[in-house]
Design an enzyme around this catalytic site. Structure first.
Site, PDB file in Angstrom:
ATOM      1  N   ARG A 147       0.708  -1.025  -0.093  1.00  0.00           N
ATOM      2  CA  ARG A 147       0.224   0.182  -0.157  1.00  0.00           C
ATOM      3  C   ARG A 147       0.840   1.129  -0.002  1.00  0.00           C
ATOM      4  NH1 ARG A 147      -3.868   2.411   4.982  1.00  0.00           N
ATOM      5  NH2 ARG A 147      -1.792   3.798   5.418  1.00  0.00           N
ATOM      6  N   TYR A 159      -3.015  11.505   4.793  1.00  0.00           N
ATOM      7  CA  TYR A 159      -3.330  10.218   5.323  1.00  0.00           C
ATOM      8  C   TYR A 159      -2.143   9.341   5.208  1.00  0.00           C
ATOM      9  CZ  TYR A 159      -4.673   5.656   6.612  1.00  0.00           C
ATOM     10  OH  TYR A 159      -4.547   4.595   7.342  1.00  0.00           O
ATOM     11  N   ASP A 210      -5.120   3.923   0.098  1.00  0.00           N
ATOM     12  CA  ASP A 210      -6.103   4.343   0.823  1.00  0.00           C
ATOM     13  C   ASP A 210      -6.546   5.645   0.767  1.00  0.00           C
ATOM     14  OD1 ASP A 210      -7.768   4.316   3.009  1.00  0.00           O
ATOM     15  OD2 ASP A 210      -6.775   3.183   4.435  1.00  0.00           O
ATOM     16  N   HIS A 212      -9.064   6.895   2.623  1.00  0.00           N
ATOM     17  CA  HIS A 212      -9.378   7.151   3.884  1.00  0.00           C
ATOM     18  C   HIS A 212     -10.600   7.951   3.907  1.00  0.00           C
ATOM     19  CE1 HIS A 212      -8.344   7.140   8.368  1.00  0.00           C
ATOM     20  NE2 HIS A 212      -7.889   5.642   7.830  1.00  0.00           N
ATOM     21  N   GLU A 236      -9.041   2.126  -1.783  1.00  0.00           N
ATOM     22  CA  GLU A 236      -9.737   1.734  -0.526  1.00  0.00           C
ATOM     23  C   GLU A 236     -10.502   2.962   0.087  1.00  0.00           C
ATOM     24  OE1 GLU A 236      -7.062   0.406   2.539  1.00  0.00           O
ATOM     25  OE2 GLU A 236      -8.490   0.977   4.308  1.00  0.00           O
ATOM     26  N   GLU A 262     -13.547  -1.381   6.904  1.00  0.00           N
ATOM     27  CA  GLU A 262     -12.697  -1.177   8.191  1.00  0.00           C
ATOM     28  C   GLU A 262     -13.448  -0.705   9.496  1.00  0.00           C
ATOM     29  OE1 GLU A 262      -8.936   0.804   7.153  1.00  0.00           O
ATOM     30  OE2 GLU A 262      -9.473   2.320   8.231  1.00  0.00           O
ATOM     31  N   ARG A 283     -13.600  -5.238   4.165  1.00  0.00           N
ATOM     32  CA  ARG A 283     -12.448  -5.062   4.806  1.00  0.00           C
ATOM     33  C   ARG A 283     -12.817  -5.256   6.469  1.00  0.00           C
ATOM     34  NH1 ARG A 283      -7.979  -3.542   4.550  1.00  0.00           N
ATOM     35  NH2 ARG A 283      -7.800  -1.751   5.802  1.00  0.00           N
ATOM     36  N   GLU A 339      -4.370  -7.032   5.378  1.00  0.00           N
ATOM     37  CA  GLU A 339      -3.334  -6.241   5.757  1.00  0.00           C
ATOM     38  C   GLU A 339      -2.312  -6.569   6.875  1.00  0.00           C
ATOM     39  OE1 GLU A 339      -5.301  -2.678   7.106  1.00  0.00           O
ATOM     40  OE2 GLU A 339      -3.627  -1.522   6.778  1.00  0.00           O
ATOM     41  N   TRP A 402     -11.542  12.244   8.361  1.00  0.00           N
ATOM     42  CA  TRP A 402     -10.104  11.874   8.629  1.00  0.00           C
ATOM     43  C   TRP A 402      -9.757  10.596   7.930  1.00  0.00           C
ATOM     44  CZ3 TRP A 402      -7.402   7.884  11.360  1.00  0.00           C
ATOM     45  CH2 TRP A 402      -5.975   8.059  11.167  1.00  0.00           C
TER      46      TRP A 402
HETATM   47  O1  KDG Z   1      -7.590   3.118  13.959  1.00  0.00           O
HETATM   48  C1  KDG Z   1      -7.752   3.572  12.688  1.00  0.00           C
HETATM   49  C2  KDG Z   1      -6.518   2.814  11.815  1.00  0.00           C
HETATM   50  O2  KDG Z   1      -6.664   1.501  12.080  1.00  0.00           O
HETATM   51  C3  KDG Z   1      -6.764   3.154  10.403  1.00  0.00           C
HETATM   52  O3  KDG Z   1      -6.438   4.599  10.173  1.00  0.00           O
HETATM   53  C4  KDG Z   1      -5.698   2.405   9.530  1.00  0.00           C
HETATM   54  O4  KDG Z   1      -7.171   2.969   7.456  1.00  0.00           O
HETATM   55  C5  KDG Z   1      -6.276   2.342   8.126  1.00  0.00           C
HETATM   56  C6  KDG Z   1      -5.648   1.003   7.303  1.00  0.00           C
HETATM   57  O5  KDG Z   1      -6.262   0.845   6.276  1.00  0.00           O
HETATM   58  O6  KDG Z   1      -5.098   0.352   7.881  1.00  0.00           O
HETATM   59 MG    MG Z   2      -7.966   2.052   5.623  1.00  0.00          MG
END
Ligand code: KDG
Ligand code: MG
Length: 402
Positions: A147, A159, A210, A212, A236, A262, A283, A339, A402
């Site tokens: 990644r 991020y 990602d 995010h 992602e 996630e 995820r 991951e 975020w």
């Molecule tokens: O607690 C938040 C993190 O686990 C996250 O920001 C990590 O986005 C993330 C990832 O894909 O690992």
């Molecule tokens: Mg993530």
């Protein structure tokens, strides 16, 4: 096989973890990860004050019944706190059942569907060059999937760029860090980063990215389209997923594969995404989505719709969650990728484990149950240390995802 004791262990070997430990009358014990990054004590209290008292005297072998009892019995369904607590109980019970049968957990889940589990690591850098160097390091370590994230000029804290290259940890002590965000420079930068990465590494390594949750659906569609020449393994969290139907716009415009989930807690958070085939990878994790039992149901629904698993495995998921993920990954047919963001040595010492990494893949090992434990004496040397994830603001000060 009655449960006679339950306790919650909160420790901070480099970062905070919440671990549930259940003990049976036969002297077996099982553990489950209950860590909810930045909101740890809410789950610790939910378990200690409301769940453990209900578990005492129950038969540890009744895993599905206990899951339903905690889910339906609470009346208040879903949500990250409830589901992380249920997930921890579920994992601990599967751990106990594996130990009682002297078998690694994956053997109770139908056995291995593959020899090992493909994992991806995190390459991040303060610039394009740094990210290329970090990716080269992962290639040297044997990773076959990476990644890539990079700082972006005009964005105060992009991020994925944090302290250190191997052990990125976004939670900070004190009040949450405030990051600054600007979509336009980001959208221009990311395709250039992946063009460079393909030039450096060719197409023999899987690349992931990602977002995010920072883009609108149409912006995400544009990014997905602009990344098509670089054939990402996945893009992602392109847009927040509370509105699952929003992913239709992205799907309509791009063939870049999409991963999400996630932050999901239940199958209902991804029902439309999966049934309409709007995503390619789900995820959800054993820790935040109700444990191994619930994750298997999500995977079964996903299998019908050509969606593969790609469980979250950041450092805020403890080695207990990692072990659970690996048993799950090894067993389900529609596994995609896992991951694997390495834990620090101090974390690994607190949670001795049987899982191992080799040649870009992992295996949960052959120890009975989850194959991971907690060294409580050592854990006690790392007391809870409050920390928060950052918050994000656009350049005009508006709060953003975020
Ligand atoms: O607690 C938040 C993190 O686990 C996250 O920001 C990590 O986005 C993330 C990832 O894909 O690992
Ligand atoms: Mg993530």
């Amino acid at each position: 096989m009655r449960i006679v004791e339950g306790k919650v262990i909160v420790c901070s070997p480099g970062r905070n973890f919440v671990t549930l430990k259940l003990v049976t009358e036969d002297g077996l014990h099982g553990i489950g990860d209950a860590t909810l990054n930045g909101r740890e004590l809410a789950v610790a209290s939910y378990l200690s004050d409301h769940v453990i008292p209900l578990l005492i005297g129950r038969d540890a072998r009744r895993i599905e019944d206990t899951w339903q009892y905690l889910y339906k019995g609470a009346y208040w369904r879903r949500g990250p706190v409830t589901m992380a607590a249920i997930g921890a109980v579920d994992s601990a019970l599967w751990d106990i059942c594996g130990k009682a049968r002297n078998a690694p957990l994956y053997q109770l889940l139908g056995g291995a569907s593959r020899d090992s589990v493909l994992v991806y690591g995190h390459a991040n850098g303060e610039s394009e060059d740094d990210t290329v160097k970090a990716a080269a390091k992962y290639v040297d370590m044997g990773y076959r999937a990476i990644r890539a994230q990079s700082a972006v000029a005009g964005v105060t804290h992009a991020y994925g760029v944090g302290r250190g290259t191997l052990y990125y940890e976004p939670a900070e002590k004190g009040r949450p860090l405030e990051c600054g965000w600007s979509t336009e420079p980001y959208l221009d930068f990311v395709p250039k980063l992946f063009e460079r990465l393909r030039k450096e590494f060719g197409f023999g390594v899987h690349l992931l990215h990602d977002v995010h949750h920072r883009l609108t659906p149409i912006e995400a569609a544009r990014l997905g389209k602009s990344l098509e020449p670089y054939r990402l393994f996945w893009l992602e969290d392109p847009t927040p997923a509370e509105n699952q139907a929003a992913f239709r716009t992205i799907r309509h415009h791009t063939v870049t594969p999409i991963a999400v989930g996630e932050v999901f807690n239940t199958i209902y958070d991804c029902q439309l995404l999966i049934e309409e085939e709007l995503i390619d990878y789900i995820r959800t994790t054993v820790v935040h989505a109700g444990g191994i039992s619930h994750l298997r149901k999500i995977a079964a629904l996903a299998e019908l719709h050509h969606v593969r698993t790609g469980a979250h495995g950041a450092t805020d998921l403890s080695p207990v969650a990692m072990a659970g993920a690996l048993h799950f990954d090894l067993s389900v047919h529609n596994f995609g990728i896992q991951e694997y963001m390495r834990h620090t040595d101090e974390t690994d010492r607190v949670f001795p484990h049987a899982y191992a990494f080799a040649d870009g893949a992992m295996h949960p090992g052959e120890a009975p149950g989850l194959g991971v434990d907690i060294d409580e004496e050592l854990a006690a040397k790392y007391p809870y240390d409050p920390a928060y994830l950052p918050v994000n603001r656009k350049t005009d000060g508006t709060v953003h995802s975020w």
